[in-house]
Motif scaffolding. Sequence first.
Motif: not given
Length: 194
Positions: A126-135
């Motif tokens: 249901g989200a419009d989008g997503a960004t994945t951030v790595l460490v």
Amino acid sequence: MKLIERPKYGPLHRFTDYHVYKTLSVLSDGTRKGRKQLADKVGVGEGSMRTIVECIRDKGYIDVKQTGIKITKKGSEFFNTIPLQIYTLGESDLVYGKSGVAVQVKGVASKIGSGMEQRDRAMIAGADGATTVLVKKGKLQIPGDIDLESIYPDTASTLNKLFDLEDEDIVIIGTSAQLECAEEGAVAAALDLL
């Protein structure tokens, strides 16, 4: 991580693992709540909440009485083993004009490919989008070795302040015009990695 099994026969549930997680989260304050109150806070109908309550009661995670539903010690212990930290983001360069929810998952960076899998899972939820951030090596990166701090310094600073980030951790930032959808998308994508 599967919090609830899909039925082998009959109709599919109208709720997801996110809704089970959210139910445990709402109950984690230790106070008794009614089924309708829970359904409203979790964002499901009363019939779905009845099924969620039945399933997690069978696992011993909640105590159901006429006075309401309360999480048990076993339920609290289980909920605390789910390695998610969740924060609502204010306006930032990654969520400009939308609601954003960031979910940290410890030690799963090796499971991330291009980050598109998490975006797709968040959008299905249901989200419009997503960004994945790595460490990686103490630096915040978007998959593909893109330095987040050089492109979005405000977001990188916010994430470093909110979370206790270590190498191999990830943060999934779900975005949507509605806060609930951003949260559901980010948490659904995170649960798929556990």
